[in-house]
Design a protein around this motif. Structure first.
Motif, PDB file in Angstrom:
ATOM      1  N   PRO A 103       0.808  -1.222   0.000  1.00 38.66           N
ATOM      2  CA  PRO A 103       0.000   0.000   0.000  1.00 38.66           C
ATOM      3  C   PRO A 103       0.844   1.275   0.000  1.00 38.66           C
ATOM      4  CG  PRO A 103      -0.945  -1.590   1.503  1.00 38.66           C
ATOM      5  CD  PRO A 103       0.331  -2.192   1.016  1.00 38.66           C
ATOM      6  N   ASN A 104       1.882   1.320   0.858  1.00 37.33           N
ATOM      7  CA  ASN A 104       2.739   2.511   0.895  1.00 37.33           C
ATOM      8  C   ASN A 104       3.456   2.746  -0.416  1.00 37.33           C
ATOM      9  OD1 ASN A 104       2.066   3.364   3.405  1.00 37.33           O
ATOM     10  ND2 ASN A 104       3.868   2.550   4.449  1.00 37.33           N
ATOM     11  N   GLN A 105       3.899   1.665  -1.046  1.00 39.79           N
ATOM     12  CA  GLN A 105       4.599   1.802  -2.314  1.00 39.79           C
ATOM     13  C   GLN A 105       3.673   2.338  -3.394  1.00 39.79           C
ATOM     14  OE1 GLN A 105       6.077  -2.226  -2.255  1.00 39.79           O
ATOM     15  NE2 GLN A 105       8.207  -1.545  -2.112  1.00 39.79           N
ATOM     16  N   ILE A 150       1.181   4.378  -2.809  1.00 40.90           N
ATOM     17  CA  ILE A 150       1.045   5.809  -2.501  1.00 40.90           C
ATOM     18  C   ILE A 150       2.250   6.581  -3.034  1.00 40.90           C
ATOM     19  CG2 ILE A 150       0.817   7.509  -0.658  1.00 40.90           C
ATOM     20  CD1 ILE A 150      -1.326   5.960   0.243  1.00 40.90           C
TER      21      ILE A 150
END
Lengths: 389, 67
Positions: free
Chosen positions: B54-56, B58
């Motif tokens: 998920p962070n990647q 974003i």
């Protein structure tokens, strides 16, 4: 001076015995049918070879026309007459074809018909020499059949191989889907998108995440290998300064290497070393080797990289002070699905596909990869690619 | 996606101004004719789903917005 009566008598006797010798010669040869035909093709003599090959006895064949040995079709095509014409015109004619025996069976014959002229140049008849090559022909036919069979089997193997690669590709892609779901869902929990997740649960989730990452990495390896096996990889090789490539990879791996307290030293010449490489794939190959060097070396160990030209190659060598490889394990090191058990291997996730893939890529480049190692001392990989001029 | 897949969308949206710079393609295909087609249609930013947390995702979106 005129010859004496005795001399004439002796000449006569010599000629007779010479004639007798020739008669013996021709009559007794068993492997060849040798006989004399008159200018129209009627058989005048018959030898043992002819008896054996064609099945007719002397008395029943003398006076018969030699077209009796030809098939119905050949006779309808006037082949016997045509052969005599060619022999008259060119002196001889040679043919390989089926001939018919007395009992109706066929045999494969090599036939030479020679036109015979007397001293005045008048055609006296023809000599026909026939050799039975049925066995040779059968061997040839069998070989052709075996060949055709082999080629069909080869095609089948190729088809099976292709469907194997397609299957691996399909299965691997499908495996990515659930693995992705796990990665994203765990990611939500681990990256702070859900509040108040207890530490102890996070710890378990981290292990689960790592496990899933290994799964994803295995799938990636399978796909890489299926792709290279299918022969669908087309390299675009160009002259590249391999020193620059290795420097950039070293920078990339600094973190991984520092994490294990290992040291990485580069011993590269100032002048560029050019290799003919497809940088995308060459990088991946070097990364794989460097990754292994770090993984299979204990904390605090050393990795050394150097480059040079050797023979017609540009070489990079990656050397570690790790667990090493025994001589027995070196021949199978690059085999598919092969993982060498050593001190560290049970802790390291590996599919046994990395080195197989690396060797294939280097092969495709027209290069060589070699390894030298000593157990508990360390290993060096030599990766050679053609010079990039 | 409902009604159409990503490639069909890109083909239909070809006329929308500068659409290509606003698209990130997420796929689990790392190679093949679908990926080639996506590149043909002008999308450079293709990320592998199984490589992206998920962070990647974003970060990738942020990066695209800043360009």
């Amino acid at each position: 001076m005129r010859p004496t009566k005795t001399q004439l008598q002796n000449e006569h006797n010599k000629t007779l015995s010479e004639l007798e010798r020739y008669k013996m010669l021709v009559e007794n040869v068993q492997d060849y049918a040798i006989f004399f035909m008159d200018p129209e093709g009627y058989i005048q003599t018959w030898n043992k070879g002819a008896e054996k090959n064609k099945g007719y006895m002397h008395d029943e064949i003398i006076g018969q026309h030699f077209s009796i040995f030809y098939s119905e079709q050949d006779n309808a095509d006037h082949k016997p007459e045509k052969e005599l014409e060619i022999a008259k015109k060119h002196g001889r004619v040679e043919d390989e074809d089926w001939r018919i025996r007395k009992d109706g069976t066929k045999f494969w014959a090599n036939v030479v018909i020679t036109a015979l002229y007397d001293d005045n140049g008048t055609l006296q008849g023809f000599a026909k020499v026939t050799r039975n090559l049925t066995e040779r022909k059968q061997n040839e036919d069998n070989l052709k059949l075996a060949n055709a069979l082999l080629q069909e089997q080869q095609r089948e193997l190729q088809r099976l191989n292709e469907s194997k690669d397609e299957f691996i590709s399909l299965a691997s892609h499908q495996l990515r889907t659930p693995a992705t779901a796990i990665k994203q869902l765990l990611g939500l929990l681990l990256e702070g998108y859900v509040e108040n997740v207890p530490e102890n649960i996070l710890a378990i989730l981290n292990k689960t995440y790592d496990s899933n990452e290994r799964q994803i990495s295995i799938v990636n390896s399978l796909l890489k290998v299926a792709q290279i096996d299918s022969g669908r990889i087309i390299l675009r090789q160009q002259p590249v300064n391999i020193n620059a490539v290795i420097k950039s990879i070293a920078a990339q791996y600094e973190g991984v290497i520092n994490d294990k307290n290992q040291s990485l030293s580069l011993s590269l010449p100032d002048e560029p070393i050019y290799g003919s490489v497809d940088e995308h794939y060459y990088r991946m190959a070097l990364e794989n080797i460097l990754d292994n060097a770090s993984k299979y070396t204990h904390v605090g160990g050393t990795i050394r990289i150097s480059s040079r030209y050797i023979d017609e190659y540009a070489e990079i060598s990656i050397s570690d002070t790790g667990v090493g490889i025994t001589p027995e394990n070196i021949p199978t090191l690059f085999d598919k699905f092969n993982r060498i058990p050593n001190e560290l291997s049970h802790k390291i996730a590996g599919s046994g596909l990395g080195l197989y893939w690396v060797r294939k890529v280097i092969d495709l480049h027209g290069g060589i990869i070699e390894v030298s190692s000593e157990i508990n001392k360390g290993t060096t990989f030599f990766i050679r690619v053609p010079k990039g001029l | 996606m409902p009604e159409m897949n990503g490639i069909e969308f890109l083909e239909k949206a070809e006329n929308i101004d500068d659409i290509k710079s606003k698209v990130i393609v997420m796929s689990n295909l790392s190679a093949g004719k679908e990926i080639d087609r996506v590149r043909e249609l002008g999308v450079q930013n293709i990320i592998l789903k199984s490589d992206t947390s998920p962070n990647q995702l974003i970060s990738a979106i942020r990066y695209q917005l800043e360009r």
